[in-house]
Scaffold this active site. Sequence first.
Site, PDB file in Angstrom:
ATOM      1  N   GLY B  42       0.854  -1.185   0.000  1.00  0.00           N
ATOM      2  CA  GLY B  42       0.000   0.000   0.000  1.00  0.00           C
ATOM      3  C   GLY B  42       0.889   1.235   0.000  1.00  0.00           C
ATOM      4  O   GLY B  42       2.081   1.155  -0.326  1.00  0.00           O
ATOM      5  N   LEU B  43       0.330   2.361   0.373  1.00  0.00           N
ATOM      6  CA  LEU B  43       1.134   3.586   0.344  1.00  0.00           C
ATOM      7  C   LEU B  43       2.390   3.430   1.175  1.00  0.00           C
ATOM      8  O   LEU B  43       3.480   3.818   0.755  1.00  0.00           O
ATOM      9  CB  LEU B  43       0.298   4.757   0.852  1.00  0.00           C
ATOM     10  CG  LEU B  43      -0.756   5.218  -0.138  1.00  0.00           C
ATOM     11  CD1 LEU B  43      -1.645   6.263   0.498  1.00  0.00           C
ATOM     12  CD2 LEU B  43      -0.108   5.766  -1.392  1.00  0.00           C
ATOM     13  N   ARG B 330     -14.701  13.319  12.531  1.00  0.00           N
ATOM     14  CA  ARG B 330     -15.503  12.129  12.240  1.00  0.00           C
ATOM     15  C   ARG B 330     -16.170  11.529  13.466  1.00  0.00           C
ATOM     16  O   ARG B 330     -17.320  11.116  13.407  1.00  0.00           O
ATOM     17  CB  ARG B 330     -14.599  11.071  11.625  1.00  0.00           C
ATOM     18  CG  ARG B 330     -14.095  11.531  10.311  1.00  0.00           C
ATOM     19  CD  ARG B 330     -13.134  10.574   9.709  1.00  0.00           C
ATOM     20  NE  ARG B 330     -12.873  11.042   8.358  1.00  0.00           N
ATOM     21  CZ  ARG B 330     -11.995  10.506   7.539  1.00  0.00           C
ATOM     22  NH1 ARG B 330     -11.281   9.477   7.935  1.00  0.00           N
ATOM     23  NH2 ARG B 330     -11.832  10.978   6.331  1.00  0.00           N
ATOM     24  N   HIS B 401     -14.160   2.162   9.633  1.00  0.00           N
ATOM     25  CA  HIS B 401     -13.392   2.690   8.515  1.00  0.00           C
ATOM     26  C   HIS B 401     -11.887   2.558   8.687  1.00  0.00           C
ATOM     27  O   HIS B 401     -11.163   2.240   7.748  1.00  0.00           O
ATOM     28  CB  HIS B 401     -13.756   4.165   8.368  1.00  0.00           C
ATOM     29  CG  HIS B 401     -13.036   4.858   7.266  1.00  0.00           C
ATOM     30  ND1 HIS B 401     -13.106   4.430   5.967  1.00  0.00           N
ATOM     31  CD2 HIS B 401     -12.236   5.954   7.252  1.00  0.00           C
ATOM     32  CE1 HIS B 401     -12.385   5.231   5.208  1.00  0.00           C
ATOM     33  NE2 HIS B 401     -11.829   6.153   5.960  1.00  0.00           N
ATOM     34  N   GLU B 425      -0.982   2.256   8.344  1.00  0.00           N
ATOM     35  CA  GLU B 425      -2.098   2.006   9.257  1.00  0.00           C
ATOM     36  C   GLU B 425      -1.790   0.883  10.246  1.00  0.00           C
ATOM     37  O   GLU B 425      -2.404   0.797  11.318  1.00  0.00           O
ATOM     38  CB  GLU B 425      -3.363   1.687   8.432  1.00  0.00           C
ATOM     39  CG  GLU B 425      -4.630   1.714   9.265  1.00  0.00           C
ATOM     40  CD  GLU B 425      -5.916   1.565   8.446  1.00  0.00           C
ATOM     41  OE1 GLU B 425      -5.913   1.847   7.235  1.00  0.00           O
ATOM     42  OE2 GLU B 425      -6.934   1.158   9.039  1.00  0.00           O
ATOM     43  N   ARG B 435      -8.555   9.793  13.969  1.00  0.00           N
ATOM     44  CA  ARG B 435      -7.758  10.309  12.863  1.00  0.00           C
ATOM     45  C   ARG B 435      -8.549  11.357  12.090  1.00  0.00           C
ATOM     46  O   ARG B 435      -9.726  11.161  11.811  1.00  0.00           O
ATOM     47  CB  ARG B 435      -7.375   9.177  11.907  1.00  0.00           C
ATOM     48  CG  ARG B 435      -6.676   9.660  10.664  1.00  0.00           C
ATOM     49  CD  ARG B 435      -6.199   8.525   9.788  1.00  0.00           C
ATOM     50  NE  ARG B 435      -7.269   7.826   9.096  1.00  0.00           N
ATOM     51  CZ  ARG B 435      -7.853   8.272   7.995  1.00  0.00           C
ATOM     52  NH1 ARG B 435      -7.513   9.424   7.468  1.00  0.00           N
ATOM     53  NH2 ARG B 435      -8.800   7.557   7.412  1.00  0.00           N
TER      54      ARG B 435
HETATM   55  C1  FAD Z   1     -12.795   3.771   1.307  1.00  0.00           C
HETATM   56  C2  FAD Z   1     -11.649   4.448   1.986  1.00  0.00           C
HETATM   57  C3  FAD Z   1     -11.346   5.766   1.704  1.00  0.00           C
HETATM   58  C4  FAD Z   1     -10.281   6.410   2.331  1.00  0.00           C
HETATM   59  N1  FAD Z   1     -10.007   7.708   2.008  1.00  0.00           N
HETATM   60  C5  FAD Z   1      -8.945   8.320   2.589  1.00  0.00           C
HETATM   61  C6  FAD Z   1      -8.613   9.656   2.243  1.00  0.00           C
HETATM   62  O1  FAD Z   1      -9.293  10.301   1.435  1.00  0.00           O
HETATM   63  N2  FAD Z   1      -7.545  10.222   2.830  1.00  0.00           N
HETATM   64  C7  FAD Z   1      -6.769   9.544   3.726  1.00  0.00           C
HETATM   65  O2  FAD Z   1      -5.804  10.099   4.199  1.00  0.00           O
HETATM   66  N3  FAD Z   1      -7.064   8.263   4.060  1.00  0.00           N
HETATM   67  C8  FAD Z   1      -8.126   7.643   3.520  1.00  0.00           C
HETATM   68  N4  FAD Z   1      -8.416   6.341   3.861  1.00  0.00           N
HETATM   69  C9  FAD Z   1      -7.507   5.591   4.742  1.00  0.00           C
HETATM   70  C10 FAD Z   1      -6.275   5.120   3.970  1.00  0.00           C
HETATM   71  O3  FAD Z   1      -6.646   4.750   2.668  1.00  0.00           O
HETATM   72  C11 FAD Z   1      -5.583   3.928   4.600  1.00  0.00           C
HETATM   73  O4  FAD Z   1      -5.436   4.116   5.954  1.00  0.00           O
HETATM   74  C12 FAD Z   1      -4.201   3.748   4.003  1.00  0.00           C
HETATM   75  O5  FAD Z   1      -4.281   3.719   2.609  1.00  0.00           O
HETATM   76  C13 FAD Z   1      -3.518   2.518   4.521  1.00  0.00           C
HETATM   77  O6  FAD Z   1      -2.319   2.342   3.818  1.00  0.00           O
HETATM   78  P1  FAD Z   1      -1.285   1.224   4.235  1.00  0.00           P
HETATM   79  O7  FAD Z   1      -0.155   1.347   3.267  1.00  0.00           O
HETATM   80  O8  FAD Z   1      -0.977   1.332   5.664  1.00  0.00           O
HETATM   81  O9  FAD Z   1      -2.025  -0.167   4.056  1.00  0.00           O
HETATM   82  P2  FAD Z   1      -2.925  -0.802   2.853  1.00  0.00           P
HETATM   83  O10 FAD Z   1      -3.102   0.106   1.711  1.00  0.00           O
HETATM   84  O11 FAD Z   1      -4.118  -1.367   3.507  1.00  0.00           O
HETATM   85  O12 FAD Z   1      -2.014  -1.944   2.328  1.00  0.00           O
HETATM   86  C14 FAD Z   1      -1.824  -3.135   2.995  1.00  0.00           C
HETATM   87  C15 FAD Z   1      -0.904  -3.986   2.181  1.00  0.00           C
HETATM   88  O13 FAD Z   1      -0.492  -5.072   2.952  1.00  0.00           O
HETATM   89  C16 FAD Z   1      -0.692  -6.273   2.251  1.00  0.00           C
HETATM   90  N5  FAD Z   1      -0.915  -7.310   3.257  1.00  0.00           N
HETATM   91  C17 FAD Z   1      -1.796  -7.305   4.282  1.00  0.00           C
HETATM   92  N6  FAD Z   1      -1.654  -8.418   5.009  1.00  0.00           N
HETATM   93  C18 FAD Z   1      -0.664  -9.128   4.431  1.00  0.00           C
HETATM   94  C19 FAD Z   1      -0.061 -10.374   4.720  1.00  0.00           C
HETATM   95  N7  FAD Z   1      -0.421 -11.103   5.758  1.00  0.00           N
HETATM   96  N8  FAD Z   1       0.914 -10.805   3.892  1.00  0.00           N
HETATM   97  C20 FAD Z   1       1.322 -10.069   2.820  1.00  0.00           C
HETATM   98  N9  FAD Z   1       0.786  -8.882   2.519  1.00  0.00           N
HETATM   99  C21 FAD Z   1      -0.195  -8.427   3.318  1.00  0.00           C
HETATM  100  C22 FAD Z   1      -1.821  -6.011   1.327  1.00  0.00           C
HETATM  101  O14 FAD Z   1      -1.790  -6.905   0.256  1.00  0.00           O
HETATM  102  C23 FAD Z   1      -1.513  -4.584   0.921  1.00  0.00           C
HETATM  103  O15 FAD Z   1      -0.563  -4.578  -0.104  1.00  0.00           O
HETATM  104  C24 FAD Z   1      -9.496   5.704   3.255  1.00  0.00           C
HETATM  105  C25 FAD Z   1      -9.799   4.392   3.547  1.00  0.00           C
HETATM  106  C26 FAD Z   1     -10.883   3.763   2.944  1.00  0.00           C
HETATM  107  C27 FAD Z   1     -11.255   2.392   3.367  1.00  0.00           C
END
Ligand code: FAD
Lengths: 248, 639
Positions: B42-43, B330, B401, B425, B435
């Site tokens: 993810g990001l 929120r 969320h 996250e 948040r």
């Molecule tokens: C509908 C929606 C809208 C949102 N809009 C906003 C917004 O406008 N602005 C904002 O700031 N935030 C927003 N958020 C929150 C934000 O999108 C997330 O908190 C953030 O993108 C999380 O990023 P991350 O990189 O931590 O994890 P994620 O993007 O959840 O990525 C997780 C990664 O881990 C991998 N993974 C998970 N478990 C395993 C495992 N056991 N083994 C291998 N890989 C694994 C997955 O495949 C994925 O690649 C929104 C969230 C949602 C649900």
Amino acid sequence: MSTMTIKLKIWRQKNSHDPGHFEDYKLDDVNEHMSFLEMLDVLNENLIKEGTDPVEFDYDCREGICGSCNLVINGRAHGPKHMTAVCQLHMREYNNGDTIVIEPPRAAAFPVIKDLVVDRSAFDRIIEAGGYVSVKTGAAPEANLIPVPQDTSNIAFDYATCIGCGACVAACPNSSASLFTGAKIAHLNSLPQGQPERDKRTIAMVNQMEKEGFGDCSNFAECEAVCPVGISIASIAEMRKDYVKAIF
Amino acid sequence: MKLDPKIPSGPLEEKWNRHKNEINLVSPNNKRKHHIIVVGTGLAGASAAASLAELGYNVSAFCIQDSGRRAHSIAAQGGINAAKNYQNDGDSVWRLFYDTIKGGDYRSREANVYRLAENSNNIIDQAVAQGVPFGREYGGLLDNRSFGGAQVSRTFYSRGQTGQQLLLGAYQAMMKEVHSGKIKYFPRHEMLDLVVVDGKARGIISRDLVSGEVMKFQADAVVLCTGGYGNVFYLSTNAKNSNVTAAWRCHKRGAAFANPCFVQIHPTCIPVSGDYQSKLTLMSESLRNDGRVWVPKKKGDKRPPNEIPEDERYYYLEERYPSFGNLVPRDVASRNAKMVTDDGMGVGSSGLAVYLDFRDAIKRDGEDVIRAKYGNLFDMYQNITDENPYKTPMRIFPAVHYTMGGLWVDYNLMSNIPGLFVAGEANFSDHGANRLGASALMQGLSDGYFIVPYTIGDYLAGNEVPKISTDHDAFKEAESTASGQLDKLLAVKGDKTIIEFHRELGKIMWDKVGISRSKEGLESAVKEIRKLRDEFWQNVRVPGEKNYYNKYLEFAARVADYFELAELMALDALDRNESCGCHLRDEYQTEEGEAIRNDKDYSYVSAWEYLGVNGKLETKIHKEPLEFEFVELKQRSYK
Ligand SMILES: Cc1cc2nc3c(=O)[nH]c(=O)nc-3n(C[C@H](O)[C@H](O)[C@H](O)COP(=O)(O)OP(=O)(O)OC[C@H]3O[C@@H](n4cnc5c(N)ncnc54)[C@H](O)[C@@H]3O)c2cc1C
Ligand code: SF4
Ligand code: FES
């Protein structure tokens, strides 16, 4: 709220070596507000209870943005609704008694893994070949240093919004990946940030696309018709133009 | 268990720079010798993997989906905050910091949040240079919108697809390094365990989701970027593959889990329509810029919304919070939606919804302007509900969320297991008890681009990480534990499906560990969770086999972990005898339903240590006190 009985003909294939076949199912009490994938969830719950293997299909966001889902429904990638990914399709598009045929997207470059799940890693390799602007973390200049006209930015966005689902490939009689590849090339090549690597990117991505075994584009425009986010075939024209410029 | 937050000394504005100047560096030659595993793309994960590879480290990147580009971050809609002050409305790093600390109801670390605000501007620069097409003004400069909990316009956006565009930027940067050979890429892989050798994180166990093979991978450090655990509630806005498994298995190997009960319930989601519902869809908070939230004043008013005259509408947010109005944070918006629906003023067939109305905005700006701003969200709404939001108000309701809680990390984003870093996250870091909108994207990218790449160097330069082989007993043990659990799940062969169990668990969590919580409710939740967990292990039916593609087996293993996490969340909520941010305890609120914080007794991060599950979850709380040197703790007010 009305419920329906739906007949399903679903492609079942154990693995890439299995020739595969269609299997018939019947589902009662289908609610019109269910999404298409929720209908398949319900089918799978029934199959699991009966002791049969559930149908495998790809999905994640169920919001039309991740590009995981990619079923071909009654011969049409993503089903009947214009500019709608199959996860955003709802059963209200169907009537009681309808028969729905569900297949994986078929293309030599997308081998079946199981049932409706295919391997689309070829798309990753096309991006890998050049679908980026090379900018090391921390090396970027102040964001407002280079103004980008609003129209240019909007056009770039329209191309950049491709979700990488592969429906364009499934719909193309030649199994071409031109819409997907063209969209990324047109996105980056239209922006000032994308100019330095423009030629290199275009050649590398087009070559990779060919190497992966996707077919040529013969302007059928079937891809544009099924694309869930409305990527325009103008992107293919951009790609060709830039390719010609790049090689001469 | 020792929890040292390692916050650098000195003035707030200088901490991060000073720290960067003081930490150990790894020379370019030596970087080449190190191997780092990044789990998640993810990001947080994609940006970390790309940046680490650019620095010269050898990286292996894992994700569940068939491509890194499909991580849940792709779905973020509204935008990303930064303190650029392009609007000249008085924004600054300090203000973004202050809003975030206050928005989190003073349950986060000052130093971390300040650094986040500092990094925010670099993120926008980085994304623009990558070709992320942000919204722009006519003159070609970047545009902003407003989000909840702030009185300035600091949110950058790409129409309603900001997460998609930022993630594609990071994914493309990552793929460039896959091409260069610095990153080995493992899509369709799921991490099932962490391997700890001599007290340090030295690798992972991961299952190839196509072949089904359970595999061992060694590394000098592991960066966990696996997202949040909102899906413990079954229904949430998270993607279907979002899960807690990677984080939970690290917890079981000794990593402390912090503030598990801090869950954000987003106020504007499309309401549940039936039992078959598989997930909930968010309507971006940005809609509250122009939409007005209301319910009919009369209980059980069944008239269509357009027939309800102005003076019979209760614009409860505008009335109760005049200075923030519809843009309250929120937690406040969700709690108020629950209050009015509990009072019988809810709308829609279930009565579990409120209106979000664009009538006045359309009258003021015209339909075209509204379409240009929110077109795709309106289409999405219409697609799902079959109602036209240009003509009739949207029906919305809160839904799970985001999870502020997560693995405990120090200032370097390292967990209490040396060598295990946690970003995005998945950690508990920056958002306290709530948040603010548009700050998760900011945090994920700040962690991945601008923090972990430095702090990992410090760890590797300052610690011995001797060569190790995956034949080491610790690898074998972890592999057989992970593999054995899958066999155990398949062997139950019960009568109830995984989804049936998950839905039941979700209902307990929503009813008793959701928007509002009480001692009594939480105690009964703990009992119900234990009982259902026992039943799960005796009666779940998992179809298929282990040695090939099997989505339901993946889900089964994740649900098994949710059953343990759920109990911890309830215990954490029970421990916190106060209300703060998203955590509302019925016992601790004003007559008007505002949260009453208790700074004297609860100004701490709860960090839980796993001791085992034996009918009940054995766990031990550790407390990291939160010290506020730079801001004054106030009762939050958005009135
Ligand atoms: C509908 C929606 C809208 C949102 N809009 C906003 C917004 O406008 N602005 C904002 O700031 N935030 C927003 N958020 C929150 C934000 O999108 C997330 O908190 C953030 O993108 C999380 O990023 P991350 O990189 O931590 O994890 P994620 O993007 O959840 O990525 C997780 C990664 O881990 C991998 N993974 C998970 N478990 C395993 C495992 N056991 N083994 C291998 N890989 C694994 C997955 O495949 C994925 O690649 C929104 C969230 C949602 C649900
Ligand atoms: S161009 Fe359209 S159909 Fe093709 S992959 Fe992209 S979104 Fe899918
Ligand atoms: S499941 Fe994500 S686009 Fe359909």
